[in-house]
Design an enzyme around this catalytic site. Structure first.
Site, mmCIF file in Angstrom:
data_model
loop_
_atom_site.group_PDB
_atom_site.id
_atom_site.type_symbol
_atom_site.label_atom_id
_atom_site.label_comp_id
_atom_site.label_asym_id
_atom_site.label_seq_id
_atom_site.Cartn_x
_atom_site.Cartn_y
_atom_site.Cartn_z
ATOM 1 N N PHE A 134 0.860 -1.189 0.000
ATOM 2 C CA PHE A 134 0.000 0.000 0.000
ATOM 3 C C PHE A 134 0.891 1.231 0.000
ATOM 4 O O PHE A 134 1.698 1.437 0.909
ATOM 5 C CB PHE A 134 -0.910 0.032 1.227
ATOM 6 C CG PHE A 134 -1.834 1.226 1.238
ATOM 7 C CD1 PHE A 134 -3.032 1.187 0.547
ATOM 8 C CD2 PHE A 134 -1.502 2.382 1.924
ATOM 9 C CE1 PHE A 134 -3.887 2.286 0.537
ATOM 10 C CE2 PHE A 134 -2.336 3.490 1.921
ATOM 11 C CZ PHE A 134 -3.535 3.438 1.223
ATOM 12 N N ASP A 218 9.362 3.027 1.357
ATOM 13 C CA ASP A 218 8.200 3.733 1.899
ATOM 14 C C ASP A 218 8.232 3.593 3.424
ATOM 15 O O ASP A 218 7.892 2.553 3.972
ATOM 16 C CB ASP A 218 6.928 3.126 1.313
ATOM 17 C CG ASP A 218 5.655 3.820 1.779
ATOM 18 O OD1 ASP A 218 5.671 4.440 2.856
ATOM 19 O OD2 ASP A 218 4.635 3.703 1.082
ATOM 20 N N LYS A 247 3.001 10.832 8.139
ATOM 21 C CA LYS A 247 2.399 10.364 9.380
ATOM 22 C C LYS A 247 3.112 10.901 10.621
ATOM 23 O O LYS A 247 2.912 12.032 11.030
ATOM 24 C CB LYS A 247 2.322 8.843 9.400
ATOM 25 C CG LYS A 247 1.255 8.254 8.478
ATOM 26 C CD LYS A 247 1.141 6.758 8.643
ATOM 27 C CE LYS A 247 0.081 6.122 7.746
ATOM 28 N NZ LYS A 247 -1.294 6.434 8.152
#
Length: 398
Positions: A134, A218, A247
């Site tokens: 993802f 990532d 985040k």
């Protein structure tokens, strides 16, 4: 009319029904509109690194908002330059590294995708990503996301991306001199906190270097100290070509970044990418304060130590539903023997505990990095009670 009615009428349906109306947070706790208190072990999906309303976060927003919020990327600001240097230092890029700022993880991965295209040109049309990965929901990052059910409503995808299994053997078979880049999550959070095989990142670094491809990692969910290092790739002792972060670096303020290493840092040139709000003074000041607080409080080490405690807690909860733990630091996946994760999330919320189910057989735990014994003890009692409640509901003795 209730808040549920308002949400159902006014908000798009892509998120489904909202589970609660929260009105206040402090530390590891949330309060809903009815005054009920919850222990938050989701932290905004690994976002609220310092918990809720941390004084450093509040002060950074207040001070910077009263000084300068936004001037566009035609100009530089002190917080922007300071955060770029700060990110380079903790990522270990050296003087050759450069930072691009956006507003989210998806924007960071969009920038990384364009970096791969710049590197590849017409000679390297292939981009590799992992099945069940993802990387975001924009049209570019969705093309990198190895979940066919997410892609299907929006086909055709941006071309050129190929998905491979998360094995060293698949990587060896797929990599050649026509690959521009390999995108990798060190831990697949949305897939259920799935770790890569031992030695995978080391092999990925060696193979991409051999074939002249970029290794892009990532770190959006794994970064900012969550796994017990500043970034998860550092556990493997390698140096990638680029990492994407978001985040937890903002602690609740929307910000993302692409951190480039060595020669990859020179691929972008004027006009190849940009963002109106990316790197604004307000966002970079907050992120700088959050990272400084993580460092000064020793929260990277705390994530490693409290993560080990959390695994011990899961191991000693005697429930036939639990099959084990996976993950690193304070990114923990609890495996379930039955597909009852959503029911367990609901049972936990009823008892004042916020957790998450990325799939039917996994609970994801990503609390704030500054949790301590009090929060862990409370978690143990609430999680055990929630497991018992699900067992009773499913017709099994607790």
């Amino acid at each position: 009319m209730s808040w549920q009615d308002d949400a159902g009428r006014d908000l798009v349906k892509s998120f489904g029904d909202r589970m609660a109306m929260f009105v206040r947070g402090e530390g590891a706790y949330l309060w809903d509109a009815d005054g009920n208190r919850y222990l938050d072990f989701l932290a905004g999906i690994a976002v609220n690194s310092l918990g809720h309303a941390h004084p450093a976060f509040v002060e950074a927003i207040s001070a910077q908002a009263a000084t300068l919020a936004h001037v566009s990327n035609y100009f530089a600001t002190p917080p922007q330059l300071a955060l770029a240097a700060q990110l380079k230092r903790i990522a270990g890029t050296g003087d050759a590294g450069r930072v691009y700022f956006g507003n989210s993880g998806a924007e960071a991965n969009e920038a990384a995708f364009k970096l791969a295209r710049l590197h590849g040109g017409s000679d390297r049309p292939r981009v590799l990503a992992l099945t069940d990965a993802f990387h975001g929901r924009t049209m570019g990052t969705l093309a990198l996301t190895g979940k066919p059910y997410m892609q299907e409503p929006f086909l055709p995808m941006v071309p050129g991306v190929e998905f491979i299994d998360s094995t060293i053997e698949a990587l060896e078979a797929a990599l050649d001199d026509r690959v521009a880049a390999l995108f990798v999550e060190p831990i697949k959070g949305e897939a259920g906190v799935i770790e890569l095989p031992t030695g995978y990142l080391v092999a990925a670094r060696e193979l991409t270097a051999r074939h002249g491809a970029l290794l892009i990692i990532d770190e959006i969910q794994t970064g900012a100290g969550r796994t017990g290092e500043w970034f998860a790739f550092q556990h493997a002792g390698i140096t990638p070509d680029a990492i994407t972060v978001a985040k937890g670096i903002g602690g609740g303020f929307p910000i993302g970044a692409l951190i480039t290493f060595d020669t990859a840092a020179e691929l972008f040139y004027p006009g190849t990418h940009g963002s109106t709000f990316g790197g604004n003074a307000l966002g970079t000041a907050v992120a700088g304060a959050v990272l400084a607080q993580i460092e000064s409080e020793g929260l990277v080490r705390n994530a490693a130590e409290r993560g080990a405690q959390l695994r011990e807690i899961i191991a000693r909860i005697d429930s036939p539903l639990v099959s084990g733990c996976r993950g690193q630091g304070l990114l923990v996946g609890v495996g379930l023997r039955q597909p009852v994760a959503k029911a367990l999330v609901a049972a936990a919320q009823e008892r004042g505990l916020i957790i998450n189910a990325p799939n039917d057989t996994t609970i994801r735990l990503v609390p704030a990095l500054n949790i301590g014994d009090v929060e862990l003890d409370e978690f143990e009692a609430l999680f055990a009670a929630s497991l018992d409640a699900v067992l009773l509901t499913e017709g099994h003795p607790a």
